[in-house]
Write a protein that holds these residues in place. Structure first.
Motif, PDB file in Angstrom:
ATOM      1  N   GLY A  53       1.021  -1.358   0.049  1.00 45.12           N
ATOM      2  CA  GLY A  53       0.092   0.019  -0.146  1.00 45.12           C
ATOM      3  C   GLY A  53       0.818   1.490  -0.097  1.00 45.12           C
ATOM      4  O   GLY A  53       1.903   1.353   0.697  1.00 45.12           O
ATOM      5  N   PHE A  54       0.416   2.333  -0.388  1.00 45.01           N
ATOM      6  CA  PHE A  54       1.018   3.576  -0.584  1.00 45.01           C
ATOM      7  C   PHE A  54       0.446   4.203   1.012  1.00 45.01           C
ATOM      8  O   PHE A  54      -0.372   4.165   1.489  1.00 45.01           O
ATOM      9  CB  PHE A  54       0.567   4.730  -1.578  1.00 45.01           C
ATOM     10  N   ARG A  55       1.577   5.099   1.528  1.00 46.41           N
ATOM     11  CA  ARG A  55       1.459   5.607   2.867  1.00 46.41           C
ATOM     12  C   ARG A  55       1.757   6.818   2.773  1.00 46.41           C
ATOM     13  O   ARG A  55       2.552   7.322   2.253  1.00 46.41           O
ATOM     14  CB  ARG A  55       2.510   4.723   3.711  1.00 46.41           C
ATOM     15  N   ARG A 101       2.066  10.298   5.639  1.00 53.75           N
ATOM     16  CA  ARG A 101       2.000  10.626   7.003  1.00 53.75           C
ATOM     17  C   ARG A 101       1.184  11.654   7.592  1.00 53.75           C
ATOM     18  O   ARG A 101       1.538  12.572   8.125  1.00 53.75           O
ATOM     19  CB  ARG A 101       3.772  11.354   7.331  1.00 53.75           C
ATOM     20  N   GLY A 102      -0.074  11.305   7.403  1.00 53.33           N
ATOM     21  CA  GLY A 102      -1.187  11.919   8.158  1.00 53.33           C
ATOM     22  C   GLY A 102      -1.290  13.196   7.298  1.00 53.33           C
ATOM     23  O   GLY A 102      -0.868  13.489   6.229  1.00 53.33           O
ATOM     24  N   TRP A 103      -2.356  13.946   7.732  1.00 52.81           N
ATOM     25  CA  TRP A 103      -2.906  15.180   7.109  1.00 52.81           C
ATOM     26  C   TRP A 103      -1.836  16.369   7.151  1.00 52.81           C
ATOM     27  O   TRP A 103      -1.491  16.349   8.498  1.00 52.81           O
ATOM     28  CB  TRP A 103      -4.149  15.740   7.373  1.00 52.81           C
ATOM     29  N   PRO A 104      -1.466  17.272   6.192  1.00 47.43           N
ATOM     30  CA  PRO A 104      -1.829  17.009   4.874  1.00 47.43           C
ATOM     31  C   PRO A 104      -0.956  16.470   3.964  1.00 47.43           C
ATOM     32  O   PRO A 104      -1.077  16.931   2.768  1.00 47.43           O
ATOM     33  CB  PRO A 104      -1.611  18.764   4.757  1.00 47.43           C
ATOM     34  N   ASN A 105      -0.071  15.556   4.620  1.00 41.86           N
ATOM     35  CA  ASN A 105       0.940  14.966   3.868  1.00 41.86           C
ATOM     36  C   ASN A 105      -0.065  14.023   2.584  1.00 41.86           C
ATOM     37  O   ASN A 105       0.539  13.707   1.262  1.00 41.86           O
ATOM     38  CB  ASN A 105       1.860  13.953   4.589  1.00 41.86           C
ATOM     39  N   GLN A 127      -0.280  15.970  -0.119  1.00 41.29           N
ATOM     40  CA  GLN A 127       0.977  16.290  -0.782  1.00 41.29           C
ATOM     41  C   GLN A 127       1.654  15.142  -1.790  1.00 41.29           C
ATOM     42  O   GLN A 127       1.956  15.264  -2.686  1.00 41.29           O
ATOM     43  CB  GLN A 127       2.031  16.565   0.165  1.00 41.29           C
ATOM     44  N   ASP A 136     -10.347  14.606  11.546  1.00 44.30           N
ATOM     45  CA  ASP A 136      -9.656  15.256  12.482  1.00 44.30           C
ATOM     46  C   ASP A 136     -10.779  16.474  12.828  1.00 44.30           C
ATOM     47  O   ASP A 136     -11.892  15.814  12.840  1.00 44.30           O
ATOM     48  CB  ASP A 136      -8.158  15.906  12.400  1.00 44.30           C
ATOM     49  N   PRO A 141      -1.276   1.886  22.049  1.00 36.24           N
ATOM     50  CA  PRO A 141      -1.552   0.234  21.568  1.00 36.24           C
ATOM     51  C   PRO A 141      -0.173  -0.090  20.489  1.00 36.24           C
ATOM     52  O   PRO A 141       0.271   0.786  19.813  1.00 36.24           O
ATOM     53  CB  PRO A 141      -2.558   0.263  20.573  1.00 36.24           C
ATOM     54  N   SER A 142       0.320  -1.084  20.732  1.00 37.66           N
ATOM     55  CA  SER A 142       1.386  -1.715  19.855  1.00 37.66           C
ATOM     56  C   SER A 142       0.718  -1.951  18.583  1.00 37.66           C
ATOM     57  O   SER A 142      -0.434  -2.168  18.293  1.00 37.66           O
ATOM     58  CB  SER A 142       2.018  -3.008  20.233  1.00 37.66           C
ATOM     59  N   LEU A 143       1.386  -1.811  17.157  1.00 28.41           N
ATOM     60  CA  LEU A 143       0.885  -2.005  16.030  1.00 28.41           C
ATOM     61  C   LEU A 143       0.276  -3.264  15.783  1.00 28.41           C
ATOM     62  O   LEU A 143      -0.865  -3.372  15.490  1.00 28.41           O
ATOM     63  CB  LEU A 143       2.070  -1.686  15.080  1.00 28.41           C
ATOM     64  N   PRO A 144       0.720  -4.468  16.080  1.00 22.80           N
ATOM     65  CA  PRO A 144      -0.212  -5.775  16.038  1.00 22.80           C
ATOM     66  C   PRO A 144      -1.295  -5.670  16.974  1.00 22.80           C
ATOM     67  O   PRO A 144      -2.537  -6.061  16.415  1.00 22.80           O
ATOM     68  CB  PRO A 144       0.749  -6.700  16.674  1.00 22.80           C
ATOM     69  N   GLU A 193      -3.049  -2.801  17.484  1.00 24.74           N
ATOM     70  CA  GLU A 193      -3.930  -2.095  16.964  1.00 24.74           C
ATOM     71  C   GLU A 193      -4.675  -2.688  15.725  1.00 24.74           C
ATOM     72  O   GLU A 193      -6.034  -2.585  15.481  1.00 24.74           O
ATOM     73  CB  GLU A 193      -3.125  -0.808  16.543  1.00 24.74           C
ATOM     74  N   ARG A 248       9.388   3.860   7.445  1.00 17.35           N
ATOM     75  CA  ARG A 248       8.088   3.131   7.828  1.00 17.35           C
ATOM     76  C   ARG A 248       8.234   2.372   8.958  1.00 17.35           C
ATOM     77  O   ARG A 248       7.230   2.054   9.426  1.00 17.35           O
ATOM     78  CB  ARG A 248       7.746   2.349   6.652  1.00 17.35           C
ATOM     79  N   ARG A 262       7.404   3.602  13.675  1.00 18.30           N
ATOM     80  CA  ARG A 262       6.158   3.359  14.395  1.00 18.30           C
ATOM     81  C   ARG A 262       6.691   2.340  15.511  1.00 18.30           C
ATOM     82  O   ARG A 262       6.510   2.083  16.450  1.00 18.30           O
ATOM     83  CB  ARG A 262       5.078   3.059  13.536  1.00 18.30           C
ATOM     84  N   ASP A 297       7.126   2.027  19.297  1.00 22.24           N
ATOM     85  CA  ASP A 297       6.439   1.085  20.319  1.00 22.24           C
ATOM     86  C   ASP A 297       7.413   0.308  21.184  1.00 22.24           C
ATOM     87  O   ASP A 297       7.072  -0.250  22.265  1.00 22.24           O
ATOM     88  CB  ASP A 297       5.716   0.000  19.436  1.00 22.24           C
ATOM     89  N   PHE A 355       1.565  -3.151  26.961  1.00 22.13           N
ATOM     90  CA  PHE A 355       2.316  -4.058  26.218  1.00 22.13           C
ATOM     91  C   PHE A 355       2.067  -5.429  26.792  1.00 22.13           C
ATOM     92  O   PHE A 355       3.122  -6.309  26.426  1.00 22.13           O
ATOM     93  CB  PHE A 355       3.671  -3.751  25.801  1.00 22.13           C
ATOM     94  N   THR A 394       2.334  17.976   9.186  1.00 18.99           N
ATOM     95  CA  THR A 394       2.966  16.951  10.223  1.00 18.99           C
ATOM     96  C   THR A 394       3.776  17.693  11.172  1.00 18.99           C
ATOM     97  O   THR A 394       4.376  19.025  10.906  1.00 18.99           O
ATOM     98  CB  THR A 394       3.683  16.035   9.392  1.00 18.99           C
TER      99      THR A 394
END
Ligand code: ZN
Lengths: 211, 334
Positions: free
Chosen positions: A34-36, A38-42, A45, A70, A168-171, A173, B241, B244, B248, B259, B317
């Motif tokens: 996926g393209f990512r 870094r939040g708004w307004p990135n 951009q 937001d 939360p940890s990413l997993p 989340e 990337r 994050r 954590d 955790f 940001t």
């Protein structure tokens, strides 16, 4: 349909993959990476470059973009009027980028334009996740709160309701987000009704291709 | 109320560029700012506190000196009545400490927690070396005993080691396991296993980022971590990337309950130069400390003290705002 995703985080992307399949009623060909942004307004951009890249360098025909609203103004029915553009509404802004970027594109890979699919989660993706579980969470509740100057909940509260922690940890989340998404997978009607910012994404995704 | 922080405030007088500034430390602190603005000085001050706190307290009257660098510390509840004041002969050597406390027992408690304070500037070259199994319970400040620490962890805390290894393999799925070999001279060497019939990748052939990540994981999955940990340049060698995940790994130290860890929180002071790392703290601006340098003088500011923060976040940001100069904490140019 060959679909690419542009989202703000790996968790958002995981949810989006499930929702896109659920809307189409069959597993779509979603590009693995996926393209990512870094939040708004990135998001705003990087979007033109993503559209151009997909149009000229790939055979992807659909780009799904989502972001959180937001505390920006929420896209309403009034914004749908022809020629209307709200300069601070993220839905209006993202749609305008699609329009302007692909205005003079020549046909490439057998299609005139990449299908534009835009969704805005009000105020954050966690609200979509809570839809149908916490009855106080809806786009209307948020808009009423904005008008009354007393928001019904904060982004942080919504996150806490789902993850049970502010960090939360990413997993964790992703696991919690996918668990809540399960409710929508078999029946999207509640999400579509309570969140016009999601209904717009559905409508875009089902629109005919522009060849 | 018992607070989870150890150190509450640090006040600097004439310590390097920190002429006259103070800083409240939270449980987790990410310090950003230009080079030479006091990020490292802050960590050095904490190390001096640790060192001097372990000596018997001297006679105040003899050591009192005026005009030289001074750093004073207060501590979090229930030890808020304790004040420790360091006096320094020069910027590099603080040589006396005075403790003001109505409660001697409180100071002893603070002292025992300070004894565990560790600071790290990890060095991938040092971390790639084999290491002697002696003194291998705590990671050395440059990480040079990494292999020995891993071996000791596997032997003494196999469950914690297994969780560390599982997290490493989740973050770097190209690897299949941590391989530890004892050499004929009893030194320990590590490599990382890969899929298929390939030989494990020896430490000296791993990329920098792998060492830094492994170092942070060793700290974060320590079943008995220090009370305070300082780590410099936490983003080094890491793909943007992945930041994050690095955040954590460090949050695991400070917020163990989030955790699934059942131990005391660790106070963390970390530094970075990465705007992308800063972006990871959008929801927690209270954890960001900006060092501002004007001429030869530097001072600290908390990002959450900015009244216009909500407006700033609407326009860009955090990382972009920092780079632009709007947040301060940028190098001076002439
Ligand atoms: Zn709009």
């Amino acid at each position: 349909m060959k679909v690419a995703l542009l989202s703000e985080s790996p968790a958002d992307e995981a949810v989006l993959r499930v929702l896109v399949d659920a809307i189409l009623g069959e597993p779509a060909k979603i590009t693995p990476a996926g393209f990512r942004a870094r939040g708004w307004p990135n998001v705003l951009q990087v979007l033109p470059a993503v559209i151009r890249h997909l149009h000229f360098n790939t055979d992807v025909d659909t780009l799904v973009v989502t972001c959180d609203s937001d505390d920006s103004p929420v896209h309403t029915e009034a914004h749908e009027a022809p020629q209307y553009y709200h300069p601070h509404c993220r839905m209006c802004q993202l749609r305008a980028v699609f329009r302007q970027t692909s205005k003079r594109f020549p046909t490439a890979h057998g299609r005139l334009k990449i299908r534009r699919v835009v969704g805005v989660a009000v105020p954050a993706l966690e609200a979509w996740l809570l839809c149908g579980r916490d009855s106080d969470v809806s786009e209307a509740a948020w808009i009423n709160g904005q008008q009354a100057g007393r928001l019904p909940y904060t982004r942080a509260e919504l996150k806490f309701r789902i993850y049970q922690t502010e960090r939360p940890s990413l997993p964790h989340e992703i696991e919690c987000a996918l668990r809540e998404t399960e409710r929508h997978r078999s029946d999207l009607r509640r999400l579509e009704y309570d969140f016009p910012g999601f209904a717009a994404l559905m409508k875009d995704l089902k629109s005919p291709a522009q060849t | 109320m018992h607070s989870v922080n150890v150190i509450d405030t640090v006040v600097f007088h004439n310590f390097k560029a920190l002429r006259n500034t103070s800083l409240h430390l939270s449980l987790f602190n990410l310090v950003i700012g230009p080079n030479g603005s006091g990020k490292t000085s802050l960590i050095q001050a904490l190390q001096q506190l640790r060192t001097l706190s372990q000596f018997p307290l001297g006679n105040d009257m003899i050591h009192t000196r005026s005009g030289g660098p001074e750093i004073s510390f207060t501590f979090s509840a229930p030890y808020s009545a304790v004040v420790a004041q360091l006096g320094c002969a020069s910027d590099l050597a603080c040589d006396f400490m005075r403790v003001e406390s109505r409660d001697a027992a409180a100071w002893l408690k603070v002292k025992s927690r300070l004894a565990t304070l560790r600071s790290y500037v990890l060095d991938h070259n040092a971390m790639a070396q084999s290491s002697a199994p002696v003194d291998s319970t705590a990671l050395a400040s440059n990480g040079s005993n990494l292999a020995a620490v891993l071996a000791a962890r596997r032997r003494d805390a196999p469950e914690a080691f297994a969780r560390l290894e599982a997290e490493l393999l989740r973050l770097l799925p190209e690897f299949t396991g941590i391989v530890l070999d004892e050499e004929s001279d009893q030194r320990v060497r590590f490599s990382l296993g890969i899929d298929g019939a390939g030989e494990p990748v020896r430490a000296e052939n791993l990329s920098q980022g792998v060492f830094y990540l492994l170092g942070l994981l060793v700290l974060s999955f320590d079943p008995k971590p220090p009370a305070v940990v300082c780590i410099e340049e936490i983003d080094r060698g890491i793909h943007p990337r992945m930041l994050r995940e690095v955040r954590d790994v460090l949050y695991r130290l400070s917020y163990p309950a989030s955790f699934g860890e059942k131990r005391e929180p660790v106070q963390v002071i970390a530094t970075t130069h990465s705007p992308y790392m800063l972006d990871q703290f959008r929801d927690h601006p209270d954890e960001i400390v900006i060092t501002q340098k004007i001429g030869h003088e530097a001072r600290f500011e908390r990002l959450s003290d900015r009244a216009d923060l909500p407006e700033l976040l609407r326009d860009g940001t955090l990382g972009d705002m920092w780079f632009s100069g709007v947040l301060g904490g940028v190098p001076e140019e002439r």
